[in-house]
Each structure stands twice: as C-alpha cells, then as structure tokens.
Design an enzyme around this catalytic site. Structure first.
Site: not given
Length: 496
Positions: A264, A298
C-alpha cells in the site's frame, strides 16, 4: 489459551512496555546499544526512548510467531473471536489515553485521533469474523468416485511494516486480519511512531488474551537490521505501507525470497469538480481531502481540477476556507492543522513548493512555516509538467488546475505514476460514475472526499500506488492460502 484475558502490565498512558520490544510474550530491551528517541513533532519533547532491536531480536520474534501459530491453530474459532472482542473493549475503555498518545507522538489533532480510533475499531470488529470465515469447498471431479476438497489455511507468519501517518490504523489494518486468519505476526512500526504503530498494539492484544508470541513488535531502524526483516525464512507474506520508492525495494527482496509482497504505497490523488457541481460541498470536500492530518495521508487530494466556468468561484472559496483553518498545537481542540512528523519532511515540502514557484506556479495562499508547523498553502497556474503535480506532496499544499472539457480533466488526472484514490463532484451522479470508470486509480468517490477506508470494501491502488487489496474478503485472501486435497473413494483405473 485458557480464554482468560491477561492483566495489562500498564495503561497506554505511560509505562515501561511502551519503551521495550514485545517478543515471545515478553517486554524486553533490544539487543543493540543504540537508543531510538521518539519525539513529539510539535514541541520536540521526548515521548519515549527505546533500545533498538537487532538481527537476533528479529529472529527471536519470527521464531516465536511460528511456534505460537501452531498453538493458535488449536484454538476454537469462537474463542479466537472472543480475543478480538476483548481488544475492541480495551480500545474503547482506553480511548482517551490513546487520543493523547496520537496527539503527542504523531502531532495528530484530536479530530484526527478520534477518526483513526474509529477506523481501528471497525477493523478489529471485521477481523473478529475471520476465524469463522475460514471456509472450505467440495468440488466435483470428472473422475468417478472422487471428490475435491479445497481448504483455506493461514499462510503461516506475516511480516508487517507500517508508516508514521496513521500508524495505529495502518498497523492494525494488516495485523488484525492476519491474526484473525490464523497467522503469527511480527510488526515493525516506523521509527517516528513506535508506540502508536507498534507497542500500543502489542499491549492491546496482550490484554485481550492473545497467546504469547503470536504477535511480536520490534522497534528498530533499517541501518541496524538491513533487510533481515524481509529475508527471514519465517514470513510468507510481507505487508508494507509506505513510500513507493521503499515499496519497490521491499517487493524486490520479498519476491527474490519467494514471499508475497502486499504493498500500500503513495498517491497523487485528483479531485475533479465539474461545472454543475455543488461548489460549497466541493470546497468543503477538497479542504478535508487536502488538509486532514496536515495532508499526511496517501489518499489526500494533491491535485484539484476545476471546470473553468466555476474555477474563480471555487478558488476564492477554497482559499478562504484554507486561510480559516487554525494551525498550531494539536492539543488544542480547535486546531485543524498540526505539525508535520519531523523536520526532514517539513524541509522537503518547503523545497518542493519553492521548486513549483520557480517552475511558474502562482501562490494564492502562502502558509507560514514555523518549526514543523506548515500552514495551508494553495498554488495556482499549475501545469502537469511541474514537480508539484508529479510528486506526492505529503503536507498541506494544494494545487488548483482549471480545465475546459471532461476529456481534458480525465487526461490530467491520469497523468501521474500513481493511482490510489480520487473524487468527482457533479450533480449528475451516474455521469460522475462514468467519469470515475475512466480514471486509472483503485478508488474513486462521487461527491465526497478522496479519503475513505471501510472495513469490508477492497482498498488498494494501481500503478506505483501498490498492488494487492485489503479489507473484508480481500484481506482474507491475502493472508491465507488454498490447499487442494482430493479423495478417491473407489478403485482408480490406470492406463497401465
């Protein structure tokens, strides 16, 4: 496991386990002489000090996880579920103390802390269902008197490496499902968040009655251990959350050693505001998407694309909104933008803004930089060739870009090496969905923020934003493997 929760050795407010490694069910010092100093990013005070773990500690942790997993295999699935239910209660009962840890260690605001704790609780509740979802299948065979059984089994041991921005949740996002699926786990938190992303989680599961050694937490630095965490023979899956540059290295090492990398990584998300959008809603969503936790997410909207017909209205309202956000001490409940995690990140962001200005961007709002505090900043006249458009800006800096056609907006949104999240604002909901389908990204939200994570919906990115998916069934798939066992009940006829 006897089903009785262990008495926690300390509260999460202050106590020695927070300053130790958690290996084989024991809180102990690392074997290295070096001390890691965990500092409050707002005022620089020392939160905790750790003697860091070395390669031998990594080995001890993985071996403990491998041993304890065999014990965990024998525990009734309903008893396993009870461990996670206790973990939920522990977090709920210590919510106030955990908020204080998030504020002090991460510089997170109280709003961010509550948001993160809510995500953790949902993830624990979802992981509690995993022991009861280790289902198999019986499939037919073209061969007479034969049946095919497919068993779902744990992969064995999982290594988890978590980041500094949402460490409590992003550690738990892999740790809890991996444990729920029957694995042993070794967790290495980021050096800027060893408590929130590491030892706090060890404390929670210790109090919940998890077998000793099933979860281990090692606090260390890469120069001290090299690739030992990745190369150890025990883990079959390495779950990494962090930058794309480091993720590339993690994947290379993992695959070289025949381990499955689950990545991720970073993002450069775009929010597209069409001419028919509710502008006030879009402004609020864009502000939340860019400035929540100082933009250190993110999924944050780095690029805000606005149709030229409404660009001036949106820009004026967005700048006003950004200017109104209180910047300062995260302990103050009115603060929206607290400090970045460290001086290195602050300096890098300031340099990137200066580079954008040198390349031709206009400053619509320039936030003051004071220590690790970085005030909301808005850049306009930005083009796709500029560094601020191509790099992930991990901080409270927004780029506003006008567009004339929807095709142009889609092209700009897709002109990036990343593909994590995105949003489309329009009054035509299904039209927004059609645009979302054209975006090369793992997640898109219509008339909402770019920041979302829900416990049963597949989460993950495309391109350099990683590969693999987490949450719900996808986490179950990532942390388990399938075994085919066939059973022939008759006398098999062979050709010779």
């Amino acid at each position: 496991m006897n089903g009785t929760a262990k008495t926690p050795t300390t509260s999460p407010v202050a106590g020695s386990p927070r300053r130790h490694q958690f290996i084989a069910g024991e809180w102990r010092d690392g074997s290295m002489n070096k001390v890691l100093v965990d500092r409050n990013p707002y005022d620089g005070t020392t939160v905790a000090e750790f003697r860091i773990a070395g390669v031998d500690d990594i080995d001890d942790a993985y071996r403990a996880a491998a041993r304890a997993r065999l014990e965990w295999d024998q525990v009734n699935p309903y008893a396993k579920r009870t461990v996670f239910e206790r973990a939920v209660r522990y977090v709920e009962e210590h919510e106030h103390a955990i908020v204080e840890i998030i504020v002090d260690e991460l510089g997170g605001t109280r709003l961010k802390a509550m948001f993160e704790i809510g995500l953790v609780l949902n993830m624990l509740k979802e992981a509690a269902t995993f022991p009861l979802r280790m289902e198999g299948r019986i499939l037919p065979s073209p061969i007479d008197d034969k049946e095919n059984r497919v068993y779902r089994e744990p992969v064995g041991v999982v290594g988890v490496i978590s980041p500094f921005n949402f460490p409590f949740f992003l550690s738990m996002k892999s740790v809890a499902p991996a444990l729920g699926a029957g694995n042993g786990v070794v967790l290495k938190p980021h050096e800027d968040s060893p408590i929130t992303g590491g030892t706090l989680i060890g404390e929670i599961f210790e109090a919940a009655g998890l077998p000793a050694g099933l979860l281990n937490v090692v606090v260390t630095e890469i120069p001290a251990i090299g690739d030992a965490f990745l190369e150890h023979p025990a883990p079959r899956v390495i779950s990494f959350t962090g930058s794309s540059a480091v993720g590339r290295h993690v994947a290379e090492v993992a695959v070289r050693h025949f381990k499955k990398p689950l990545l991720e990584l970073g993002g450069n998300s775009a929010m597209i505001v069409l001419a028919d959008a509710d502008i006030d809603l879009a402004v609020d969503a864009a502000a939340f998407s860019r400035f929540t936790h100082q933009g250190q997410i993110c999924m944050s909207a780095n690029r805000i694309l606005v149709h030229r017909d409404v660009y001036e209205e949106f820009a004026a309202k967005f700048v006003a909104k950004a200017k109104s956000l209180q910047v300062g001490d995260p302990r103050d409940s009115e603060t929206i933008v607290g400090p970045l995690i460290n001086q290195r990140q602050t300096a890098a962001l300031a340099a990137l803004v200066e580079q954008g200005i040198a390349e031709g961007a206009t400053v619509a709002l320039r936030g003051e930089v004071n220590g690790n505090l970085f005030g909301p900043t808005v850049l306009t006249d930005v083009t796709t060739a500029m560094s601020v458009m191509q790099q992930e800006m991990f901080g409270p800096v927004a780029c506003l870009i006008p567009f004339d056609t929807e095709d142009e907006a889609v092209d700009i949104a897709n002109d990036t090496d990343f593909g994590l999240s995105g949003a489309v604002h329009t009054r035509g909901l299904e039209h927004g969905v059609e645009i979302a389908k054209r975006l090369h990204t793992g997640m898109v939200h219509i008339n909402d923020t770019t920041i979302h994570d829900e416990p049963i919906v597949p989460f993950g990115g495309e391109k350099q934003s990683g590969f693999g998916r987490l949450n719900g069934d996808r986490s179950l798939d990532e942390f388990t493997t399938l075994k085919w066992i066939s059973v022939h009940r008759g006398r098999r006829q062979f050709p010779y």
